[in-house]
Write a protein that holds these residues in place. Sequence first.
Motif, mmCIF file in Angstrom:
data_model
loop_
_atom_site.group_PDB
_atom_site.id
_atom_site.type_symbol
_atom_site.label_atom_id
_atom_site.label_comp_id
_atom_site.label_asym_id
_atom_site.label_seq_id
_atom_site.Cartn_x
_atom_site.Cartn_y
_atom_site.Cartn_z
ATOM 1 N N UNK A 173 0.866 -1.182 0.000
ATOM 2 C CA UNK A 173 0.000 0.000 0.000
ATOM 3 C C UNK A 173 0.902 1.231 0.000
ATOM 4 N N UNK A 174 1.118 1.805 -1.167
ATOM 5 C CA UNK A 174 2.058 2.927 -1.286
ATOM 6 C C UNK A 174 1.579 4.164 -0.533
ATOM 7 N N UNK A 175 0.290 4.225 -0.227
ATOM 8 C CA UNK A 175 -0.245 5.394 0.475
ATOM 9 C C UNK A 175 0.250 5.473 1.913
ATOM 10 N N UNK A 176 0.635 4.322 2.498
ATOM 11 C CA UNK A 176 1.077 4.326 3.896
ATOM 12 C C UNK A 176 2.527 3.885 4.044
ATOM 13 N N UNK A 303 -0.712 -8.052 7.196
ATOM 14 C CA UNK A 303 -0.990 -7.927 8.631
ATOM 15 C C UNK A 303 -0.396 -6.633 9.194
ATOM 16 N N UNK A 304 0.857 -6.321 8.851
ATOM 17 C CA UNK A 304 1.459 -5.096 9.391
ATOM 18 C C UNK A 304 0.819 -3.868 8.762
ATOM 19 N N UNK A 305 0.402 -3.972 7.514
ATOM 20 C CA UNK A 305 -0.274 -2.824 6.898
ATOM 21 C C UNK A 305 -1.632 -2.583 7.538
ATOM 22 N N UNK A 306 -2.369 -3.657 7.844
ATOM 23 C CA UNK A 306 -3.655 -3.505 8.531
ATOM 24 C C UNK A 306 -3.458 -2.857 9.897
ATOM 25 N N UNK A 307 -2.404 -3.282 10.605
ATOM 26 C CA UNK A 307 -2.133 -2.698 11.922
ATOM 27 C C UNK A 307 -1.807 -1.224 11.806
ATOM 28 N N UNK A 312 -3.207 4.716 12.085
ATOM 29 C CA UNK A 312 -3.327 5.974 11.345
ATOM 30 C C UNK A 312 -4.783 6.389 11.178
ATOM 31 N N UNK A 313 -5.696 5.461 11.463
ATOM 32 C CA UNK A 313 -7.127 5.779 11.297
ATOM 33 C C UNK A 313 -7.568 5.806 9.867
ATOM 34 N N UNK A 314 -6.889 5.008 9.007
ATOM 35 C CA UNK A 314 -7.234 5.010 7.572
ATOM 36 C C UNK A 314 -7.819 3.680 7.135
ATOM 37 N N UNK A 315 -8.136 2.801 8.080
ATOM 38 C CA UNK A 315 -8.655 1.477 7.711
ATOM 39 C C UNK A 315 -10.113 1.586 7.280
#
Length: 315
Positions: A173-176, A303-307, A312-315
């Motif tokens: 996810x390049x956004x994060x 998993x780490x991206x979901x965390x 970040x409050x972007x899920x």
Amino acid sequence: MATLLDSVDQRTQLVGENRLELLIFRLHTGQLFAINVFKVKEVVKLPKLNMLPGSHPNISGVANIRGASIPVIDLRRAIGMSGGSEASERNIIITEYNRTVQAFMVGEVMNIVNLTWRDIQPPPKQVGKNNYLTAITKVQRDGMDRLVSIIDVEKVLADIVNYNVRISDGVLDTAILNHFDGRKVLIVDDSSTARAQMRETLTQLGLTVIEAHNGRKALELLKRWCDEGKNVTDEILMMFTDAEMPEMDGYKLTHEIRGDSRMHTLHIALNTSLSGSFNEAMVKKVGCDRFISKFQPDLLVEVVQDRLRDILGTS
């Protein structure tokens, strides 16, 4: 010999109580070896094998077990032992690791022993980094203590399978991605092979990886941070822990963390080669946040991206 394992399903209550059961066997010598019963599906006499030209030299052939073709690994050869008598008793231990089924050709299969993980110790440092042991223990046999070497099956399989750490296109996810810089994760695993695979995957994101070889070491580190007044969730993004480890397993580690108000909110993923719905139930029982099978780099990244998205409050 199959009857020896008829009650394996009933043994799962040991997991979560820092206990395990080992299947003890020989490799055509007097030395004793073991693997965890929970990964064993069946033990049978060595059947006729079909040869596979061009296969890895550690694979002796393929066994047809009730219509299923199962690769048979010569465990003695795989861990670097030479020689061995062809006339000796030969059996195969059929196992499931990391969503795959394979068999290990061994000598005499002896018995199952019930132990606590506190009875299991890492191999001595003097044996070097290239050994195929994940731990050692002692058992009573013939009225005396006998040393048992517990095989690092993940290392044996990695020599054959060559686990990939490449992240597939479209997973990142390049956004994060830039938000990973400066963040850390803790990985807890007694297998150097498993730690290396996770480290090589996660560092591609810019994460710093902290490693612990067992649950006790990890708990000591987390408690030390708490004693120093540090917020554990500020120190690390999350923790990945194996289930089976010397001294303290991943279930007990998670239970201890959840019981400490200073760090009970730590995000924890159980990362294990054990398969099956039982693990899903244990994850809920002890309070892990996620359960993933080992050697899946894309899933590790997810998993780490979901965390991170949650933070970040972007899920």
